[in-house]
Scaffold this motif. Structure first.
Motif, PDB file in Angstrom:
ATOM      1  N   ASP A  61       0.817  -1.213   0.000  1.00 36.70           N
ATOM      2  CA  ASP A  61       0.000   0.000   0.000  1.00 36.70           C
ATOM      3  C   ASP A  61       0.856   1.270   0.000  1.00 36.70           C
ATOM      4  O   ASP A  61       0.387   2.330   0.440  1.00 36.70           O
ATOM      5  CB  ASP A  61      -0.917   0.007   1.230  1.00 36.70           C
ATOM      6  CG  ASP A  61      -1.877  -1.174   1.239  1.00 36.70           C
ATOM      7  OD1 ASP A  61      -2.423  -1.482   0.165  1.00 36.70           O
ATOM      8  OD2 ASP A  61      -2.067  -1.779   2.309  1.00 36.70           O
ATOM      9  N   VAL A  62       2.080   1.184  -0.486  1.00 43.01           N
ATOM     10  CA  VAL A  62       2.953   2.360  -0.487  1.00 43.01           C
ATOM     11  C   VAL A  62       2.325   3.485  -1.314  1.00 43.01           C
ATOM     12  O   VAL A  62       1.607   3.246  -2.298  1.00 43.01           O
ATOM     13  CB  VAL A  62       4.356   2.031  -1.043  1.00 43.01           C
ATOM     14  CG1 VAL A  62       5.079   1.065  -0.128  1.00 43.01           C
ATOM     15  CG2 VAL A  62       4.277   1.495  -2.464  1.00 43.01           C
ATOM     16  N   SER A  63       2.609   4.729  -0.896  1.00 39.95           N
ATOM     17  CA  SER A  63       2.028   5.894  -1.582  1.00 39.95           C
ATOM     18  C   SER A  63       2.884   6.355  -2.753  1.00 39.95           C
ATOM     19  O   SER A  63       2.387   6.997  -3.684  1.00 39.95           O
ATOM     20  CB  SER A  63       1.845   7.040  -0.596  1.00 39.95           C
ATOM     21  OG  SER A  63       3.091   7.417  -0.031  1.00 39.95           O
ATOM     22  N   ARG A  64       4.172   6.060  -2.714  1.00 41.94           N
ATOM     23  CA  ARG A  64       5.061   6.401  -3.836  1.00 41.94           C
ATOM     24  C   ARG A  64       6.307   5.534  -3.789  1.00 41.94           C
ATOM     25  O   ARG A  64       6.657   4.966  -2.736  1.00 41.94           O
ATOM     26  CB  ARG A  64       5.431   7.885  -3.834  1.00 41.94           C
ATOM     27  CG  ARG A  64       6.102   8.387  -2.589  1.00 41.94           C
ATOM     28  CD  ARG A  64       6.108   9.914  -2.575  1.00 41.94           C
ATOM     29  NE  ARG A  64       6.477  10.423  -1.263  1.00 41.94           N
ATOM     30  CZ  ARG A  64       7.601  11.094  -0.997  1.00 41.94           C
ATOM     31  NH1 ARG A  64       8.457  11.331  -1.976  1.00 41.94           N
ATOM     32  NH2 ARG A  64       7.861  11.534   0.218  1.00 41.94           N
ATOM     33  N   ILE A  65       6.968   5.441  -4.936  1.00 39.25           N
ATOM     34  CA  ILE A  65       8.173   4.623  -5.070  1.00 39.25           C
ATOM     35  C   ILE A  65       9.266   5.498  -5.659  1.00 39.25           C
ATOM     36  O   ILE A  65       9.071   6.138  -6.694  1.00 39.25           O
ATOM     37  CB  ILE A  65       7.917   3.400  -5.968  1.00 39.25           C
ATOM     38  CG1 ILE A  65       6.832   2.522  -5.352  1.00 39.25           C
ATOM     39  CG2 ILE A  65       9.203   2.597  -6.159  1.00 39.25           C
ATOM     40  CD1 ILE A  65       6.385   1.371  -6.241  1.00 39.25           C
ATOM     41  N   MET A  66      10.413   5.511  -5.001  1.00 34.75           N
ATOM     42  CA  MET A  66      11.504   6.395  -5.385  1.00 34.75           C
ATOM     43  C   MET A  66      12.691   5.602  -5.919  1.00 34.75           C
ATOM     44  O   MET A  66      12.984   4.506  -5.438  1.00 34.75           O
ATOM     45  CB  MET A  66      11.964   7.220  -4.175  1.00 34.75           C
ATOM     46  CG  MET A  66      10.877   8.023  -3.493  1.00 34.75           C
ATOM     47  SD  MET A  66      11.485   8.851  -2.006  1.00 34.75           S
ATOM     48  CE  MET A  66      12.710   9.955  -2.720  1.00 34.75           C
ATOM     49  N   SER A  67      13.380   6.166  -6.896  1.00 35.04           N
ATOM     50  CA  SER A  67      14.653   5.606  -7.365  1.00 35.04           C
ATOM     51  C   SER A  67      15.200   6.497  -8.472  1.00 35.04           C
ATOM     52  O   SER A  67      14.550   7.467  -8.894  1.00 35.04           O
ATOM     53  CB  SER A  67      14.488   4.177  -7.867  1.00 35.04           C
ATOM     54  OG  SER A  67      15.766   3.543  -7.946  1.00 35.04           O
ATOM     55  N   HIS A  68      16.374   6.147  -8.944  1.00 34.43           N
ATOM     56  CA  HIS A  68      16.927   6.830 -10.114  1.00 34.43           C
ATOM     57  C   HIS A  68      16.025   6.554 -11.311  1.00 34.43           C
ATOM     58  O   HIS A  68      15.404   5.493 -11.403  1.00 34.43           O
ATOM     59  CB  HIS A  68      18.349   6.331 -10.386  1.00 34.43           C
ATOM     60  CG  HIS A  68      19.078   7.109 -11.435  1.00 34.43           C
ATOM     61  ND1 HIS A  68      18.964   6.821 -12.781  1.00 34.43           N
ATOM     62  CD2 HIS A  68      19.911   8.166 -11.345  1.00 34.43           C
ATOM     63  CE1 HIS A  68      19.704   7.666 -13.471  1.00 34.43           C
ATOM     64  NE2 HIS A  68      20.289   8.495 -12.626  1.00 34.43           N
ATOM     65  N   SER A  69      15.939   7.505 -12.229  1.00 36.50           N
ATOM     66  CA  SER A  69      15.038   7.356 -13.370  1.00 36.50           C
ATOM     67  C   SER A  69      15.347   6.105 -14.194  1.00 36.50           C
ATOM     68  O   SER A  69      14.428   5.445 -14.691  1.00 36.50           O
ATOM     69  CB  SER A  69      15.111   8.603 -14.264  1.00 36.50           C
ATOM     70  OG  SER A  69      16.451   8.819 -14.715  1.00 36.50           O
ATOM     71  N   PRO A 125      10.575   7.407   8.319  1.00 41.41           N
ATOM     72  CA  PRO A 125       9.782   6.232   8.704  1.00 41.41           C
ATOM     73  C   PRO A 125       8.294   6.527   8.841  1.00 41.41           C
ATOM     74  O   PRO A 125       7.472   5.599   8.847  1.00 41.41           O
ATOM     75  CB  PRO A 125      10.393   5.820  10.050  1.00 41.41           C
ATOM     76  CG  PRO A 125      11.006   7.076  10.590  1.00 41.41           C
ATOM     77  CD  PRO A 125      11.512   7.820   9.383  1.00 41.41           C
ATOM     78  N   GLU A 126       7.937   7.817   8.957  1.00 42.59           N
ATOM     79  CA  GLU A 126       6.526   8.156   9.092  1.00 42.59           C
ATOM     80  C   GLU A 126       5.766   7.985   7.774  1.00 42.59           C
ATOM     81  O   GLU A 126       4.525   7.945   7.780  1.00 42.59           O
ATOM     82  CB  GLU A 126       6.380   9.605   9.592  1.00 42.59           C
ATOM     83  CG  GLU A 126       6.709  10.698   8.586  1.00 42.59           C
ATOM     84  CD  GLU A 126       8.208  10.949   8.395  1.00 42.59           C
ATOM     85  OE1 GLU A 126       8.553  11.862   7.624  1.00 42.59           O
ATOM     86  OE2 GLU A 126       9.016  10.233   9.034  1.00 42.59           O
ATOM     87  N   GLU A 127       6.483   7.860   6.647  1.00 36.19           N
ATOM     88  CA  GLU A 127       5.850   7.717   5.339  1.00 36.19           C
ATOM     89  C   GLU A 127       5.915   6.261   4.871  1.00 36.19           C
ATOM     90  O   GLU A 127       6.968   5.621   4.966  1.00 36.19           O
ATOM     91  CB  GLU A 127       6.545   8.602   4.299  1.00 36.19           C
ATOM     92  CG  GLU A 127       6.493  10.087   4.582  1.00 36.19           C
ATOM     93  CD  GLU A 127       7.111  10.882   3.452  1.00 36.19           C
ATOM     94  OE1 GLU A 127       6.635  10.743   2.303  1.00 36.19           O
ATOM     95  OE2 GLU A 127       8.094  11.610   3.699  1.00 36.19           O
ATOM     96  N   ASN A 128       4.816   5.762   4.362  1.00 40.35           N
ATOM     97  CA  ASN A 128       4.810   4.417   3.790  1.00 40.35           C
ATOM     98  C   ASN A 128       5.206   4.535   2.319  1.00 40.35           C
ATOM     99  O   ASN A 128       4.362   4.622   1.429  1.00 40.35           O
ATOM    100  CB  ASN A 128       3.436   3.766   3.930  1.00 40.35           C
ATOM    101  CG  ASN A 128       3.434   2.322   3.447  1.00 40.35           C
ATOM    102  OD1 ASN A 128       4.489   1.728   3.246  1.00 40.35           O
ATOM    103  ND2 ASN A 128       2.250   1.759   3.263  1.00 40.35           N
ATOM    104  N   ILE A 129       6.501   4.574   2.080  1.00 43.93           N
ATOM    105  CA  ILE A 129       7.056   4.736   0.740  1.00 43.93           C
ATOM    106  C   ILE A 129       8.107   3.653   0.515  1.00 43.93           C
ATOM    107  O   ILE A 129       8.556   2.993   1.464  1.00 43.93           O
ATOM    108  CB  ILE A 129       7.684   6.125   0.542  1.00 43.93           C
ATOM    109  CG1 ILE A 129       8.731   6.395   1.632  1.00 43.93           C
ATOM    110  CG2 ILE A 129       6.608   7.204   0.546  1.00 43.93           C
ATOM    111  CD1 ILE A 129       9.424   7.746   1.489  1.00 43.93           C
ATOM    112  N   ALA A 130       8.485   3.465  -0.724  1.00 41.40           N
ATOM    113  CA  ALA A 130       9.456   2.421  -1.065  1.00 41.40           C
ATOM    114  C   ALA A 130      10.559   3.008  -1.929  1.00 41.40           C
ATOM    115  O   ALA A 130      10.403   4.062  -2.553  1.00 41.40           O
ATOM    116  CB  ALA A 130       8.765   1.271  -1.793  1.00 41.40           C
TER     117      ALA A 130
END
Length: 286
Positions: A98-106, A142-147
């Motif tokens: 249920d992550v709200s966003r996913i981060m990484s290099h393009s 840690p307060e954000e549910n992100i990956a």
């Protein structure tokens, strides 16, 4: 020796650096231009940056910066297997779907396009300066549910939990890193390939005559010089104006290569020799 690299710590570039430069001083930079400028200003002795990925092609910022902004030389290339993993903060390891966003290099996001499309359709994908920068951000929030998407070293370094392994779309996922210097010199690394290649950057004659690119290729063809890569990049002077990055499977100091360069210059081309260098294959991360 001071080795600059695209950081932060635990990036794929950092892994490549540690694999070949043992017991040296590693200095991380937040962006590729920062790393290259540090070398040009001799704040570091070597710079290691990504040049090309097997799935996503060349890294444009590296190619363009080497052409337009700095006078640096390639002295070695490092070929590293790339394994992309999905990782979250341990506080969210049971709700990672249920992550709200996913981060990484393009490039990493693009390498995992199919996985993200089918598993996280509609979730915001946020580019970051590197895979490890994404992992660092997730660890610090840690307060954000992100990956984040990155390597196992990043998960271990930043205390994240890998929830899905090897999520890249194709198995043969390798990145080509280059070792750069500000002076022409031979790199003393444990090369696994004796053959040298030469990278050139070529601009066509300004008169834009028909068949100019054919003439460039003919200079290599009739000398039986094998090209392993040719790619165009915008000159940034107007639509339709390009320079070409060319990899030739020969060292630059050979008679045939010298003849080819002289022929290109006689045709009115400008030729920038980035360097002649050997290749080292890296082992997968453990």
């Amino acid at each position: 020796m001071r080795i600059g690299y695209l950081g932060p710590e635990a990036s794929f570039t950092h892994y490549a650096v540690k694999s070949v430069f043992i017991n040296e001083e590693y200095i991380a930079f937040p962006t590729i231009p920062d790393c290259l400028e540090a070398l040009a200003e001799k704040k570091v002795d070597r710079a290691v940056v990504p040049l090309e990925n097997a799935l996503e092609g060349s890294v444009p910022i590296t190619v363009d910066y080497l052409f337009h902004d700095v006078d640096l030389h390639i002295t070695a290339e490092l070929i590293s297997p790339i394994e992309q993993h999905l990782m979250v903060h341990p506080d969210h390891e049971h709700e990672w779907q249920d992550v709200s966003r996913i981060m990484s290099h393009s490039h990493a996001l693009a390498q995992c396009h199919k996985y993200l499309y089918y598993r996280f359709r509609g979730v915001t994908l946020e580019p970051s300066t590197s895979t490890s920068a994404a992992a660092q951000y997730v660890s610090a929030h840690p307060e954000e549910n992100i990956a984040a998407i990155g390597n196992a070293l990043a998960a271990d370094t930043y205390g994240l939990t890998v929830v899905e392994e090897n999520i890249h779309d194709f198995h043969f996922n390798h990145t080509r890193f280059v070792v750069l210097t500000s002076e022409l010199e031979t790199e003393l690394l444990p090369f696994e390939h004796d053959a040298e290649k030469t990278t050139l950057m070529v601009t066509l004659p300004s008169d834009d005559r028909p068949g100019a690119l054919h003439q460039v290729l003919s200079a290599f063809s009739w000398r039986q010089l094998s090209l392993s890569k040719i790619e165009s990049r915008p000159l940034k002077t107007g639509l339709g104006n390009y320079f070409f990055i060319i990899d030739v499977e020969r060292p630059v100091d050979g008679i045939l290569m010298q003849g080819a360069i002289e022929e290109l210059e006689a045709l009115g081309c400008t030729v920038k020799v980035l360097g002649s260098y050997k290749k080292h294959m890296l082992l997968p991360q453990k």
